[in-house]
Design a protein around this motif. Sequence first.
Motif, PDB file in Angstrom:
ATOM      1  N   ILE A   1      28.400 -25.606 -38.298  1.00  0.00           N
ATOM      2  CA  ILE A   1      29.598 -25.475 -37.620  1.00  0.00           C
ATOM      3  C   ILE A   1      29.245 -24.160 -36.903  1.00  0.00           C
ATOM      4  CG2 ILE A   1      32.009 -24.979 -37.497  1.00  0.00           C
ATOM      5  CD1 ILE A   1      32.034 -26.830 -40.185  1.00  0.00           C
ATOM      6  N   ILE A   2      29.528 -24.137 -35.391  1.00  0.00           N
ATOM      7  CA  ILE A   2      29.267 -22.848 -34.669  1.00  0.00           C
ATOM      8  C   ILE A   2      30.715 -22.761 -33.913  1.00  0.00           C
ATOM      9  CG2 ILE A   2      28.154 -21.832 -32.582  1.00  0.00           C
ATOM     10  CD1 ILE A   2      26.390 -22.600 -35.065  1.00  0.00           C
ATOM     11  N   SER A   3      31.116 -21.527 -34.159  1.00  0.00           N
ATOM     12  CA  SER A   3      32.424 -21.171 -33.388  1.00  0.00           C
ATOM     13  C   SER A   3      31.935 -20.418 -32.061  1.00  0.00           C
ATOM     14  CB  SER A   3      33.321 -20.239 -34.319  1.00  0.00           C
ATOM     15  OG  SER A   3      33.656 -20.981 -35.338  1.00  0.00           O
ATOM     16  N   ILE A   4      32.578 -20.608 -31.061  1.00  0.00           N
ATOM     17  CA  ILE A   4      32.246 -20.037 -29.485  1.00  0.00           C
ATOM     18  C   ILE A   4      33.532 -19.408 -29.401  1.00  0.00           C
ATOM     19  CG2 ILE A   4      31.490 -20.526 -27.446  1.00  0.00           C
ATOM     20  CD1 ILE A   4      29.268 -21.288 -29.273  1.00  0.00           C
ATOM     21  N   VAL A   5      33.362 -17.950 -28.984  1.00  0.00           N
ATOM     22  CA  VAL A   5      34.461 -17.206 -28.603  1.00  0.00           C
ATOM     23  C   VAL A   5      34.014 -16.354 -27.319  1.00  0.00           C
ATOM     24  CG1 VAL A   5      35.780 -17.205 -30.999  1.00  0.00           C
ATOM     25  CG2 VAL A   5      34.208 -15.605 -30.165  1.00  0.00           C
ATOM     26  N   GLY A   6      35.224 -15.907 -26.714  1.00  0.00           N
ATOM     27  CA  GLY A   6      34.890 -15.111 -25.334  1.00  0.00           C
ATOM     28  C   GLY A   6      36.365 -14.718 -24.516  1.00  0.00           C
ATOM     29  N   THR A   7      36.040 -14.256 -23.582  1.00  0.00           N
ATOM     30  CA  THR A   7      36.964 -13.932 -22.971  1.00  0.00           C
ATOM     31  C   THR A   7      37.916 -14.952 -22.135  1.00  0.00           C
ATOM     32  OG1 THR A   7      37.666 -12.350 -20.960  1.00  0.00           O
ATOM     33  CG2 THR A   7      35.712 -13.337 -20.682  1.00  0.00           C
ATOM     34  N   ARG A   8      39.141 -14.706 -21.992  1.00  0.00           N
ATOM     35  CA  ARG A   8      39.904 -15.979 -21.144  1.00  0.00           C
ATOM     36  C   ARG A   8      39.649 -15.639 -19.771  1.00  0.00           C
ATOM     37  NH1 ARG A   8      44.735 -14.412 -24.855  1.00  0.00           N
ATOM     38  NH2 ARG A   8      44.589 -16.244 -26.445  1.00  0.00           N
ATOM     39  N   ASN A   9      39.186 -14.719 -19.130  1.00  0.00           N
ATOM     40  CA  ASN A   9      38.904 -14.414 -17.725  1.00  0.00           C
ATOM     41  C   ASN A   9      37.351 -14.326 -17.577  1.00  0.00           C
ATOM     42  OD1 ASN A   9      39.362 -14.000 -15.042  1.00  0.00           O
ATOM     43  ND2 ASN A   9      39.553 -11.933 -15.211  1.00  0.00           N
ATOM     44  N   CYS A  10      36.774 -15.331 -17.856  1.00  0.00           N
ATOM     45  CA  CYS A  10      35.126 -15.247 -17.744  1.00  0.00           C
ATOM     46  C   CYS A  10      34.692 -15.301 -16.517  1.00  0.00           C
ATOM     47  CB  CYS A  10      34.696 -16.535 -18.613  1.00  0.00           C
ATOM     48  SG  CYS A  10      34.933 -18.194 -18.107  1.00  0.00           S
ATOM     49  N   SER A  11      33.362 -14.937 -16.284  1.00  0.00           N
ATOM     50  CA  SER A  11      32.483 -15.008 -15.006  1.00  0.00           C
ATOM     51  C   SER A  11      31.793 -16.243 -14.678  1.00  0.00           C
ATOM     52  CB  SER A  11      31.691 -13.844 -14.956  1.00  0.00           C
ATOM     53  OG  SER A  11      30.749 -14.178 -16.089  1.00  0.00           O
ATOM     54  N   GLU A  12      31.268 -16.711 -13.930  1.00  0.00           N
ATOM     55  CA  GLU A  12      30.527 -17.655 -13.747  1.00  0.00           C
ATOM     56  C   GLU A  12      29.421 -17.764 -14.508  1.00  0.00           C
ATOM     57  OE1 GLU A  12      30.548 -20.513 -11.748  1.00  0.00           O
ATOM     58  OE2 GLU A  12      32.837 -19.827 -11.520  1.00  0.00           O
ATOM     59  N   TYR A  13      28.682 -16.481 -14.873  1.00  0.00           N
ATOM     60  CA  TYR A  13      27.525 -16.246 -15.780  1.00  0.00           C
ATOM     61  C   TYR A  13      28.194 -16.724 -17.198  1.00  0.00           C
ATOM     62  CZ  TYR A  13      24.616 -13.771 -19.046  1.00  0.00           C
ATOM     63  OH  TYR A  13      23.955 -13.242 -20.199  1.00  0.00           O
ATOM     64  N   GLY A  14      29.444 -16.146 -17.549  1.00  0.00           N
ATOM     65  CA  GLY A  14      29.694 -16.586 -18.899  1.00  0.00           C
ATOM     66  C   GLY A  14      30.014 -18.197 -19.011  1.00  0.00           C
ATOM     67  N   LYS A  15      30.564 -18.762 -17.893  1.00  0.00           N
ATOM     68  CA  LYS A  15      30.652 -20.267 -17.733  1.00  0.00           C
ATOM     69  C   LYS A  15      29.348 -20.895 -18.123  1.00  0.00           C
ATOM     70  CE  LYS A  15      32.579 -24.295 -15.443  1.00  0.00           C
ATOM     71  NZ  LYS A  15      31.947 -24.861 -14.127  1.00  0.00           N
ATOM     72  N   ALA A  16      28.125 -20.651 -17.458  1.00  0.00           N
ATOM     73  CA  ALA A  16      26.956 -21.044 -17.436  1.00  0.00           C
ATOM     74  C   ALA A  16      26.224 -20.824 -18.618  1.00  0.00           C
ATOM     75  CB  ALA A  16      26.027 -20.561 -15.774  1.00  0.00           C
ATOM     76  N   VAL A  17      26.438 -19.888 -19.130  1.00  0.00           N
ATOM     77  CA  VAL A  17      25.788 -19.510 -20.485  1.00  0.00           C
ATOM     78  C   VAL A  17      26.405 -20.380 -21.575  1.00  0.00           C
ATOM     79  CG1 VAL A  17      25.426 -17.761 -22.217  1.00  0.00           C
ATOM     80  CG2 VAL A  17      24.925 -17.062 -19.989  1.00  0.00           C
TER      81      VAL A  17
END
Length: 171
Positions: A1-17
Amino acid sequence: IISIVGTRNCSEYGKAVTEKLIADFTEQNILVVSGLAFGIDTIAHKAALKNNLQTVGVLAHGLDRIYPTQNKTLAKQMSEQGGLLTDFISNTNPDKQNFPKRNRIVAGMCDALVVIESGKKGGSLITAELANGYNKDVFAIPGKTTDVKSEGCNYIIKQNKASLITSGNDL
């Protein structure tokens, strides 16, 4: 089980990664957990579904509603390929104080937690701190040193509170 967390206002870089990271998990049949919020959470859930992985959304409110409302269709798809989880009773609103409470479940149910993009403060770093306290493996995606959306990830890597990760193969 992997949890993925991050900002609500992500960049294109964050989306691609996020999308690449989830795609790397397809051979491993990993369950992807996140908080069904805007940004990285939504992208992680959608990428899991696209790659035929199970995904669970941990809610900061009762099961009688979906927040944000724009994720109603996504939540329905997730209920058929994973599920939704909450410890809040019906008619509980998605109030601000509920999100850090929800994060303890996101951190507690995973084997490893990955922070994709995060500012210096926020729910992602709270969740990473909780996961560290639960002796979970915590990873972070590095970013540009000048990017405020990467400040949190770079900080927790620098402080040895997270291991640097660049792909799903690093897990």
